[in-house]
Design a protein around this motif. Structure first.
Motif, short mmCIF file in Angstrom:
data_model
loop_
_atom_site.label_atom_id
_atom_site.label_comp_id
_atom_site.label_asym_id
_atom_site.label_seq_id
_atom_site.Cartn_x
_atom_site.Cartn_y
_atom_site.Cartn_z
N GLY A 57 0.84 -1.26 -0.12
CA GLY A 57 0.03 0.11 -0.04
C GLY A 57 0.74 1.20 0.01
N VAL A 58 2.05 1.12 0.21
CA VAL A 58 2.94 2.35 0.17
C VAL A 58 3.10 2.75 -1.25
CG1 VAL A 58 5.37 3.33 0.85
CG2 VAL A 58 3.95 1.61 2.48
N PRO A 59 3.13 3.91 -1.80
CA PRO A 59 3.28 4.12 -3.21
C PRO A 59 4.72 4.08 -3.70
CG PRO A 59 1.73 5.98 -2.15
CD PRO A 59 2.39 5.02 -0.96
N ASP A 60 4.76 3.61 -4.81
CA ASP A 60 6.26 3.61 -5.40
C ASP A 60 6.98 4.80 -5.55
OD1 ASP A 60 8.13 1.49 -6.35
OD2 ASP A 60 7.91 2.32 -8.26
N SER A 61 6.30 5.96 -5.65
CA SER A 61 6.95 7.06 -5.71
C SER A 61 7.54 7.26 -4.55
CB SER A 61 5.53 8.33 -6.08
OG SER A 61 4.85 8.17 -4.71
N VAL B 40 -11.86 -8.97 26.34
CA VAL B 40 -10.29 -8.90 25.95
C VAL B 40 -10.07 -8.94 24.45
CG1 VAL B 40 -8.10 -10.11 26.05
CG2 VAL B 40 -9.34 -9.80 28.12
N LEU B 41 -10.90 -9.73 23.79
CA LEU B 41 -10.99 -9.72 22.39
C LEU B 41 -11.56 -8.59 21.73
CD1 LEU B 41 -12.04 -13.34 21.67
CD2 LEU B 41 -9.83 -12.41 21.38
N LEU B 42 -12.55 -7.90 22.27
CA LEU B 42 -13.04 -6.84 21.69
C LEU B 42 -12.17 -5.52 21.75
CD1 LEU B 42 -16.95 -6.92 22.85
CD2 LEU B 42 -15.93 -7.19 20.59
N GLY B 43 -11.57 -5.47 23.15
CA GLY B 43 -10.52 -4.36 23.46
C GLY B 43 -9.35 -4.41 22.33
N MET B 44 -8.81 -5.83 21.99
CA MET B 44 -7.78 -5.81 20.92
C MET B 44 -8.19 -5.31 19.78
SD MET B 44 -6.03 -9.40 22.29
CE MET B 44 -4.80 -9.09 21.28
N ASN B 45 -9.31 -5.87 19.18
CA ASN B 45 -10.01 -5.44 18.06
C ASN B 45 -10.36 -3.96 18.04
OD1 ASN B 45 -9.96 -7.95 16.91
ND2 ASN B 45 -12.23 -8.50 17.66
N ALA B 46 -10.70 -3.26 19.09
CA ALA B 46 -11.02 -1.80 19.08
C ALA B 46 -9.47 -1.13 18.93
CB ALA B 46 -11.62 -1.46 20.43
N LEU B 47 -8.32 -1.76 19.76
CA LEU B 47 -7.09 -1.21 19.67
C LEU B 47 -6.56 -1.09 18.17
CD1 LEU B 47 -4.60 0.07 20.80
CD2 LEU B 47 -3.79 -2.36 21.35
N ALA B 48 -6.93 -2.26 17.36
CA ALA B 48 -6.47 -2.44 16.13
C ALA B 48 -7.29 -1.19 15.01
CB ALA B 48 -6.67 -3.87 15.39
N ILE B 49 -8.44 -1.27 15.56
CA ILE B 49 -9.26 -0.26 14.59
C ILE B 49 -8.91 1.26 14.96
CG2 ILE B 49 -11.53 0.82 14.38
CD1 ILE B 49 -12.60 -1.93 14.70
N TRP B 50 -8.52 1.45 15.92
CA TRP B 50 -8.05 2.91 16.45
C TRP B 50 -6.73 3.06 15.78
CZ3 TRP B 50 -3.63 4.71 19.17
CH2 TRP B 50 -3.68 5.93 19.65
N ILE B 51 -5.61 2.20 15.82
CA ILE B 51 -4.38 2.10 15.12
C ILE B 51 -4.41 2.60 13.54
CG2 ILE B 51 -2.48 1.16 14.86
CD1 ILE B 51 -2.35 -0.17 17.42
N ARG B 52 -5.49 2.02 13.20
CA ARG B 52 -5.48 2.05 11.64
C ARG B 52 -5.94 3.33 11.54
NH1 ARG B 52 -4.42 -0.17 6.66
NH2 ARG B 52 -4.76 -2.39 7.52
N SER B 53 -7.22 3.93 12.18
CA SER B 53 -7.84 5.07 11.72
C SER B 53 -7.09 6.18 12.31
CB SER B 53 -9.23 5.32 12.45
OG SER B 53 -9.01 5.07 14.07
N ARG B 54 -6.01 6.16 13.34
CA ARG B 54 -5.34 7.19 13.70
C ARG B 54 -4.11 7.55 12.93
NH1 ARG B 54 -2.49 10.71 14.81
NH2 ARG B 54 -2.01 11.65 17.00
N TYR B 55 -3.32 6.61 12.33
CA TYR B 55 -2.22 6.70 11.71
C TYR B 55 -2.40 6.44 10.21
CZ TYR B 55 -0.18 6.91 16.30
OH TYR B 55 -0.03 6.91 17.88
N GLU B 56 -3.42 6.10 9.72
CA GLU B 56 -3.49 5.61 8.43
C GLU B 56 -3.24 7.08 7.48
OE1 GLU B 56 -6.34 2.97 5.24
OE2 GLU B 56 -7.24 3.92 7.09
N ARG B 57 -2.71 6.84 6.42
CA ARG B 57 -2.49 7.99 5.44
C ARG B 57 -3.02 7.88 3.98
NH1 ARG B 57 4.28 8.87 6.11
NH2 ARG B 57 4.36 8.83 8.16
N SER B 58 -3.33 9.06 3.58
CA SER B 58 -4.02 9.00 2.23
C SER B 58 -3.09 9.32 1.33
CB SER B 58 -5.19 9.75 2.49
OG SER B 58 -6.26 9.46 3.29
N TRP B 59 -2.74 8.40 0.62
CA TRP B 59 -1.65 8.68 -0.70
C TRP B 59 -2.22 9.27 -1.85
CZ3 TRP B 59 2.85 8.50 1.77
CH2 TRP B 59 3.09 7.51 2.97
#
Length: 295
Positions: A174-178, A276-295
């Motif tokens: 997903g990282v652009p080749d540019s 515990v499972l819902l907490g870990m999945n929520a953490l994964a979603i938060w990391i994705r939405s917090r640090y995801e970049r739009s290229w």
């Protein structure tokens, strides 16, 4: 301006009208399937909550297991699960990410690489009990680690590695080749480009895949049963070579007991595991939405 003639436009509208009932029927079928799944899940969660909430207490979290339901606790299984997750993350993250970086960034494109990719994809679909048998043969008996926390963690590492490799490669893809070309343009080597540009940009996707993989591992029962994880433990593991139990094993043990009181204790364990499972999945979603970049 549209180039369709009135006759052609009418024909297009007619075909759309003909497709509309079929599209509505298909969407209705999908919605019905979704509602059936949600209602079933909600019914199961409510049923477990009715039985398990009264048994949830601080004593349940801190007590050892007992032959008496009113004194049974999940503390040894909880600590054993934390030991497992720590060791699995310690082994899986460098191995999985390292393999993904090599295959995507450095490995020559050819039949050998495609063959490895195909086998990694196939390994991700292998039933977990097969990994349990492999861990029993290689780690418990071959490496003479016994039925220890370390043997269980290495077995779960084998289970998660294909998932982490696939998720990490998708993040790198997903990282652009540019980004790479710009780094090469200022004189950076391939290693410097991957280390300083590509890998930091892919970390959100990598961490999301890692956390979701750990969420799967935390609920696995078949490999641990195959390894011979204990169902009754009256001690807390203090090092990787200790024998252990885990939350799924402990819940399985309680549900197999004939006394009705243990069914309520098992329901409390299920609620804790779900939390515990819902907490870990929520953490994964938060990391994705917090640090995801739009290229």
């Amino acid at each position: 301006m549209s180039t369709l003639t009135p006759t052609a436009g009418s024909a297009v509208r007619g075909r759309r009208l003909e497709r509309r009932p079929r599209e509505l029927a298909f969407m209705s079928l999908l919605l019905f399937g979704l509602l059936v799944g949600l209602v079933t899940l909600l019914t199961l969660v409510i049923d477990v909550a009715i039985d398990g909430v009264p048994s949830l207490s601080m004593e349940f979290l801190t007590n050892l297991d007992s032959r008496f339901a009113e004194r049974a606790g999940i503390y040894p299984a909880l600590i054993g699960t934390l030991w497992l997750m720590f060791l699995v993350a310690l082994f899986t993250l460098p191995l999985g990410v390292g393999a993904a970086v090599y295959l995507h960034e450095f490995a020559p494109k050819g039949r050998a690489t495609r063959f490895i990719d195909l086998n990694i994809a196939n390994l991700a679909a292998v039933p977990s009990v097969v990994y349990g048998l492999l861990g029993l043969a290689v780690f418990v008996r071959g490496a003479e680690l016994g039925r220890s926390v370390l043997a269980g963690a290495l077995t779960l590492t084998l289970l998660l590695l294909p998932m982490v490799v696939v998720a990490s490669r998708e993040a790198l893809r997903g990282v652009p080749d540019s980004i790479r070309q710009a780094s090469y343009g200022v004189g950076a080597t391939r290693v410097q480009t991957v280390r300083s540009q590509v890998l930091p940009a892919a970390i959100p996707g990598i961490m999301t895949g890692m956390i979701l993989g750990l969420s799967r591992a935390i609920g696995e029962t078949a490999p641990l049963i195959t390894l011979g994880a204990l169902t009754y433990v009256s001690f807390v593991p203090s090092n990787p070579m200790d024998r252990f139990t885990a939350m799924p094993i402990q819940i399985f043990n309680w549900t197999s007991r004939p006394q009705e009181e243990f069914q309520h204790v098992a329901a409390a364990g299920i609620l804790l595991l779900l939390g515990v499972l819902l907490g870990m999945n929520a953490l994964a979603i938060w990391i994705r939405s917090r640090y995801e970049r739009s290229w």
